[in-house]
Design an enzyme around this catalytic site. Structure first.
Site, PDB file in Angstrom:
ATOM      1  N   HIS A   2      28.243 -13.313  77.544  1.00 24.74           N
ATOM      2  CA  HIS A   2      27.060 -13.126  76.697  1.00 24.74           C
ATOM      3  C   HIS A   2      25.936 -13.934  77.343  1.00 24.74           C
ATOM      4  CE1 HIS A   2      30.403 -13.002  73.691  1.00 24.74           C
ATOM      5  NE2 HIS A   2      29.667 -12.151  73.032  1.00 24.74           N
ATOM      6  N   ASP A  18      26.148 -17.592  76.621  1.00 24.06           N
ATOM      7  CA  ASP A  18      27.280 -18.365  77.169  1.00 24.06           C
ATOM      8  C   ASP A  18      26.869 -19.059  78.453  1.00 24.06           C
ATOM      9  OD1 ASP A  18      28.814 -16.898  75.343  1.00 24.06           O
ATOM     10  OD2 ASP A  18      29.505 -15.476  76.873  1.00 24.06           O
ATOM     11  N   ASP A  27      39.591  -5.289  75.296  1.00 29.13           N
ATOM     12  CA  ASP A  27      39.609  -6.747  75.188  1.00 29.13           C
ATOM     13  C   ASP A  27      41.031  -7.121  74.824  1.00 29.13           C
ATOM     14  OD1 ASP A  27      37.002  -7.151  75.853  1.00 29.13           O
ATOM     15  OD2 ASP A  27      36.363  -7.960  73.922  1.00 29.13           O
TER      16      ASP A  27
END
Ligand code: XUL
Ligand code: CO
Length: 450
Positions: free
Chosen positions: A114, A117, A309
């Protein structure tokens, strides 16, 4: 002791952040070395393709390099000697070196992040964008030096308090505009870094109570947002795949992207199917009351399974614990679907998973990923063996064979009507329903391959 700001600038505090770990190698199932792969052998060919090509593993930046071990009951626990505890750009730059040392020692080809991050927010949007640009430069160099690639980028539209009521579904047009500006920038840096996909996870796109919510307007706004994101992406030459990630709850009570079915309905309703696929996450599937295999199959049969994921929840806990995957049955089921649809590329297998709060040392990050990679390698090999023997497919084919010809064939070819089906049954008198589903036999067969 005085620490001048120069001391905090890259070059890094240490030259190696994991000095006790060398490159993780494949040593085979007999090896007792915990810092080796026992099943993941990147170049081994399975069904005509290397393991690394089938699996396309990715390390996620948020959990792996930003988790602190904080939970609602307690303070951070994780020991991260490279982190100086500040939200500075220098700390963020050093983290890039940590991340790329980790990823290359693990031999993983991709990573995901992201925007927030990798770089800290500033006091204005332009300051924040400048911070991001500085770190993206460093990420780009690190990618070039190591060959590690970006699987996908995304924007964090949920942590900052401005997004408390949602981002693209916020009732506040200013917040909507902020989110758009943020996603615009996140797509640009994803493109700059050669990212292969861009992810939309709903964050706070949902609601707590309909008493204060105009659901129709919120959904219309979200769809408009995704169309504008695509238009901007294509205008700057980003031709990567967009991925929508289902999740039923957390943080809001009703997330609009509940599960694969809800996402696909939204995507179709608003004309997004041409450029949006699904990114299916194991723990989100189970929170929705589905198995991962169900979600994957549902997306795949509609040509909409783009990426996964990989993680797991805890059977006894009802929240998104994001643990590393260790269940060989689930990994086998996942790989059965992925092999059947001939892979995930340009998507991949991203470990959206974090070490437990009690797993405090940096080395635990290696153990966690090695375990996840070995679990998926076993799933891949097991699924390939099941497929080689047609252990499930022959049974399924036979089970539906009454639709291959005769009255069933006419149904599938659209050649019949209720009148004809009624006439057929009136003549026959009763349906033959004596054939067993053989679930237990099939479960035993799967166990033989595990
Ligand atoms: C949250 C989650 C996210 C997305 C990316 O549960 O899974 O990390 O994968 O925003
Ligand atoms: Co996720």
């Amino acid at each position: 002791m005085d620490i001048s700001t120069d001391d905090l600038k890259a070059p890094p505090l240490m030259t190696s952040y994991f000095p006790e770990v060398s490159k993780i190698e494949y040593e085979g199932p007999e090896s007792k070395n915990p810092l080796a792969f026992h099943h993941y052998n990147a170049s081994e060919i399975v069904e005509g393709r290397s393991m690394s090509d089938w699996l396309r593993f990715s390390v996620c930046y948020w959990h792996t390099f930003r988790s602190t071990g904080v939970d609602p009951f307690g303070a951070p626990t994780l020991v991260r000697p490279w982190d100086d505890g500040t939200e500075s750009v220098d700390n963020a730059l050093r983290r890039v070196d940590v991340a790329f040392e980790f990823i290359t020692k693990l031999g993983v080809p991709f990573y995901c992040f992201h925007d927030r991050d990798v770089a800290p927010e500033g006091s204005t949007l332009s300051e924040t964008n400048a911070n991001l640009d500085t770190v993206v430069e460093r990420l780009k160099e690190a990618q070039k030096e190591t060959g590690v690639k970006l699987l996908w980028g995304t924007a964090n539209l949920f942590s900052n308090p401005r997004f408390a009521h949602g981002a693209a579904t916020s009732p506040n047009a200013d917040v909507y505009a902020y989110a758009a500006a943020q996603v615009k920038k996140a797509i640009e840096v994803t493109h700059e870094l050669g990212g292969e996909n861009y992810v939309f996870w709903g964050g706070r796109e949902g609601y707590m109570n309909l008493y204060n919510t105009d659901m129709k307007r919120e959904l219309d706004h979200l769809a408009r947002f995704m169309h504008m994101a695509k238009d901007h992406a294509r205008s700057i030459g980003f031709n990567g795949q967009f991925l929508f990630e289902p999740k039923p709850k957390e943080p809001t009570k009703h997330q609009y992207d509940f599960d694969a079915a809800a996402c696909l309905n939204f995507i179709r309703q608003y004309g997004l199917l041409d450029f949006v696929q699904l990114n299916i996450e194991t723990n989100h599937a189970t929170l929705a009351g589905h198995t991962m295999m169900h979600e994957l199959e549902y997306a795949s049969i509609q040509g909409a399974l783009g990426s996964i994921d990989a993680n797991t929840g805890d059977l006894l806990l009802g929240w998104d614990t994001d643990q590393f995957p260790t269940d060989i049955y689930v990994a086998t089921q996942v790989m059965l679907v992925i092999l059947k649809q001939n892979g995930l590329a340009p998507g991949g297998t991203n470990f959206d998973a974090k070490v437990r709060r009690e797993s405090t040392e940096p080395i635990d990050l290696f153990h966690a990923h090695i375990g996840g990679m070995d679990t998926f390698a076993r799933g891949l090999k097991t699924a390939a063996a099941i497929r080689k023997d047609n252990a499930l497919s022959d049974f399924i084919k036979e089970r539906y064979s009454s639709f291959d010809s005769g009255i069933g064939g006419r149904v599938e070819q659209g050649q019949t009507s209720f009148e004809e089906l009624e006439a057929y049954m009136l003549e026959k008198g009763e349906a033959d329903t004596s054939v067993s589903g053989r679930q237990e036999m099939l479960e035993n067969i799967i166990n033989r391959y595990i």
